[in-house]
Design an enzyme around this catalytic site. Structure first.
Site, PDB file in Angstrom:
ATOM      1  N   GLY A  12       0.809  -1.216   0.000  1.00 45.89           N
ATOM      2  CA  GLY A  12       0.000   0.000   0.000  1.00 45.89           C
ATOM      3  C   GLY A  12       0.838   1.259   0.000  1.00 45.89           C
ATOM      4  O   GLY A  12       2.060   1.222   0.184  1.00 45.89           O
ATOM      5  N   ASP A  13       0.181   2.374  -0.278  1.00 42.40           N
ATOM      6  CA  ASP A  13       0.807   3.700  -0.259  1.00 42.40           C
ATOM      7  C   ASP A  13       1.940   3.833  -1.273  1.00 42.40           C
ATOM      8  O   ASP A  13       2.900   4.577  -1.058  1.00 42.40           O
ATOM      9  CB  ASP A  13       1.325   4.038   1.158  1.00 42.40           C
ATOM     10  N   GLY A  15       1.559   5.118  -4.174  1.00 41.62           N
ATOM     11  CA  GLY A  15       1.329   6.285  -5.031  1.00 41.62           C
ATOM     12  C   GLY A  15       0.279   5.973  -6.097  1.00 41.62           C
ATOM     13  O   GLY A  15       0.309   6.523  -7.190  1.00 41.62           O
ATOM     14  N   LYS A  16      -0.685   5.106  -5.725  1.00 46.23           N
ATOM     15  CA  LYS A  16      -1.743   4.734  -6.677  1.00 46.23           C
ATOM     16  C   LYS A  16      -2.578   5.953  -7.055  1.00 46.23           C
ATOM     17  O   LYS A  16      -3.008   6.094  -8.188  1.00 46.23           O
ATOM     18  CB  LYS A  16      -2.646   3.647  -6.059  1.00 46.23           C
ATOM     19  N   ALA A  39      -8.265   3.144   2.759  1.00 44.91           N
ATOM     20  CA  ALA A  39      -7.366   3.723   1.765  1.00 44.91           C
ATOM     21  C   ALA A  39      -7.144   5.202   2.035  1.00 44.91           C
ATOM     22  O   ALA A  39      -8.016   5.889   2.562  1.00 44.91           O
ATOM     23  CB  ALA A  39      -7.969   3.550   0.370  1.00 44.91           C
ATOM     24  N   GLY A  40      -5.977   5.671   1.660  1.00 44.92           N
ATOM     25  CA  GLY A  40      -5.693   7.108   1.677  1.00 44.92           C
ATOM     26  C   GLY A  40      -4.846   7.392   0.463  1.00 44.92           C
ATOM     27  O   GLY A  40      -3.701   6.949   0.380  1.00 44.92           O
ATOM     28  N   HIS A  41      -5.424   8.035  -0.533  1.00 43.94           N
ATOM     29  CA  HIS A  41      -4.720   8.292  -1.788  1.00 43.94           C
ATOM     30  C   HIS A  41      -4.477   9.792  -1.923  1.00 43.94           C
ATOM     31  O   HIS A  41      -5.417  10.576  -1.900  1.00 43.94           O
ATOM     32  CB  HIS A  41      -5.533   7.780  -2.978  1.00 43.94           C
ATOM     33  N   THR A 128      -6.723  -0.285  10.329  1.00 38.75           N
ATOM     34  CA  THR A 128      -6.960   1.161  10.340  1.00 38.75           C
ATOM     35  C   THR A 128      -8.115   1.512  11.283  1.00 38.75           C
ATOM     36  O   THR A 128      -8.403   2.686  11.482  1.00 38.75           O
ATOM     37  CB  THR A 128      -7.307   1.652   8.921  1.00 38.75           C
ATOM     38  N   GLN A 223      -5.213  -0.387  -1.318  1.00 37.74           N
ATOM     39  CA  GLN A 223      -4.349  -1.387  -0.679  1.00 37.74           C
ATOM     40  C   GLN A 223      -3.367  -1.966  -1.712  1.00 37.74           C
ATOM     41  O   GLN A 223      -2.973  -1.250  -2.603  1.00 37.74           O
ATOM     42  CB  GLN A 223      -5.179  -2.488   0.020  1.00 37.74           C
ATOM     43  N   THR A 300      -4.358   7.190   8.961  1.00 37.63           N
ATOM     44  CA  THR A 300      -4.253   7.128  10.427  1.00 37.63           C
ATOM     45  C   THR A 300      -3.105   7.975  10.971  1.00 37.63           C
ATOM     46  O   THR A 300      -2.971   8.097  12.188  1.00 37.63           O
ATOM     47  CB  THR A 300      -4.030   5.667  10.887  1.00 37.63           C
ATOM     48  N   LEU A 331      11.132   7.915  -6.969  1.00 36.69           N
ATOM     49  CA  LEU A 331      12.547   7.737  -7.272  1.00 36.69           C
ATOM     50  C   LEU A 331      13.349   8.936  -6.750  1.00 36.69           C
ATOM     51  O   LEU A 331      14.497   8.795  -6.329  1.00 36.69           O
ATOM     52  CB  LEU A 331      12.740   7.585  -8.796  1.00 36.69           C
ATOM     53  N   GLY A 414       8.333  13.204  -8.032  1.00 32.37           N
ATOM     54  CA  GLY A 414       7.805  14.191  -7.100  1.00 32.37           C
ATOM     55  C   GLY A 414       6.321  13.969  -6.950  1.00 32.37           C
ATOM     56  O   GLY A 414       5.722  13.233  -7.748  1.00 32.37           O
TER      57      GLY A 414
END
Ligand code: GDP
Ligand code: IMO
Ligand code: MG
Length: 428
Positions: A12-13, A15-16, A39-41, A128, A223, A300, A331, A414
């Site tokens: 997860g996390d 950068g979806k 989720a947190g996008h 979560t 996820q 969270t 990167l 970035g």
């Protein structure tokens, strides 16, 4: 007529949200297919930061229709709050479509999530706390509340009472918590149902008709592969199928309509919550990755566990999801190291593994075998073409590509929408 799935390839996390937003302007539908507000996008557009929990990231692209598919579990209070906040910031959310088959997270699911975690003590999953597991459990147990249930008061009351008959026994007798009254749940759900009603449509028909007309549908995963209840590091997983197959079951679009599966991979590895993580760094190196990468949870606020890139983890995801492309993010965060270790194999009690071991026990006991790649020191956040990248950064990308066995088509340099190096078009 492409159907494109975006899947997290680690824990997860990755950068979806950013990767999805990248394609937003060119897609006709952007669909969430699994998970909920666990989720947190994060998206950064024109310097403005947005955090999505339930809304598909495509909501920021005016020409794309945002859809919440049947595979998602919805906390309606959270959904409406998210809509209100975004609307207040000038984002048009009026076109959101929601499946009538999606399941609803109620307060008793949130309570069950929290009490079971507390009760588990050292054995906790580190969820979560959003009620995700209990809501999916009720779905599989055939006692869930679905969106369509909100429109018939009597039917809704019967379902809530049936669920609470069981939940209250557990809450009161095992966990010593207060008895929950059906009335308080039903009233809240009815009120929410009224607001939701205009958004509810047959999303299966909508998406399939769209594909018939040559429209582009982007399935936005939440996820990740290694949090998948079937393929992940069970039991330290979420309770749904974030993997590519979940996009089909979670929307009612068949696998023959999928043209691309894009795996999102961070240039290093992070994980939130409990569970094995072979390349985790417990020292100041891990601390530096966390600080440089801003690795704190969007949902969270928990610090994310950090470690070097694990090629076995991403290769396993590439295989099981049949990735056509990988989008490598962050990167830029790796600038400034003389040498960058990449995990290419594991040592499990003296035996070398070049692929993810079959058992969870072996995975938990794996010690990474690293290959050290040359680092670079230049700031790469302004690079837009592959050739703009320092040669050592290019070599890093090429080596990961070899190890994963899938071409790397996009590189994040970035958080901003424009901070991307595109190597191959993700849509055509
Ligand atoms: P998601 O859950 O997969 O959408 O990822 P999150 O939004 O939880 O976490 C990714 C974080 O990295 C967010 O803060 C993004 O703004 C940020 N991000 C995404 N891609 C890049 C990138 O290429 N470089 C940098 N520096 N940050 C990125
Ligand atoms: P995005 O979409 C990172 C983790 C939790 C916990 C486990 C189970 O932003 O990548 P749950 O509440 O789902 O029952 O928790 O899964 N988890 C995530 N970790 N990113 C996420 O979503 C996550 N969603 C759940 O930390 O370990
Ligand atoms: Mg996230």
């Amino acid at each position: 007529m492409p159907g494109i799935i975006v899947v997290g390839s680690q824990w997860g996390d990755e950068g979806k949200g950013k990767a999805t937003d990248q394609m937003g302007d060119r897609v006709d539908f952007c669909v969430r297919y699994s998970g909920g507000n666990n989720a947190g996008h994060t998206l950064v557009v024109d310097g403005e930061k947005y955090a999505m929990h339930l809304l598909p990231s495509g909501i920021l692209s005016p020409n794309s229709t945002p859809v919440i598919g049947n595979g998602v579990v919805i906390d309606l209070g959270v959904l409406f709050h998210e809509i209100d906040v975004l609307t207040g910031r000038g984002v048009d959310c009026s076109n959101l479509k929601v499946s009538s088959n999606a399941h609803i997270i109620t307060s008793y699911h949130r309570t069950m999530d929290k009490v079971t975690e507390r009760f588990a003590g050292k054995r906790k999953i580190g969820t979560t706390g959003r009620g995700i597991g209990p809501t999916y459990s009720d779905k599989i147990n055939r006692m869930g509340i679905r969106v369509q249930d909100l429109f018939d008061e009597e039917h809704l009351r019967q379902k809530v009472e049936a669920a609470l008959d069981q939940k209250n026994q557990i809450l009161v007798k095992i966990y010593n918590r207060r008895h929950i009254e059906a009335d308080e749940i039903v009233e809240e759900l009815l009120a929410h149902g009224e607001r939701l009603r205009p958004m509810v449509v047959d999303t299966v028909r909508l998406l399939n008709d769209g594909l018939d007309e040559g429209k582009i549908v982007l399935f936005e995963g939440a996820q990740a592969h290694h949090l998948d209840v079937d393929h992940g590091t069970y039991p330290y997983v979420t309770s749904s199928n974030p993997t590519a197959g979940g996009a089909c079951t979670g929307t009612g679009v068949g696998p023959t309509r999928i043209d691309r599966v894009i795996g999102i991979a961070k240039a290093y590895t992070t994980r939130v919550g409990e569970g094995p993580f072979p390349t985790e760094l417990h020292d100041e190196t891990g601390e530096k990755l966390r600080t440089d990468g801003g690795e704190f949870g969007v949902t969270t606020g928990r610090p994310r566990r950090c470690g070097w890139f694990d090629a076995l983890v991403v290769e396993a995801a590439a295989t099981a999801n049949a990735f056509t492309d990988v989008f490598l993010t962050k990167l830029d965060i790796l600038s400034g190291w003389d040498r960058i270790p990449v995990c290419v194999a594991y040592d499990v009690n003296g035996t070398r593994h070049d692929r993810l071991p079959m058992s969870q026990q072996e995975f938990a006991e794996a010690t990474p075998i690293y290959e050290e790649l040359d680092g670079w020191h230049e700031d790469i956040s302004g690079c837009r073409e592959f050739d703009d990248l320092p040669v050592k950064a290019q070599d890093y990308v090429k080596r990961l590509e070899e190890l994963i066995g899938t071409r790397i088509s996009g590189i994040g340099v970035g958080p901003g929408r424009e901070q991307t190096v595109m190597v191959h078009d993700l849509i055509d």
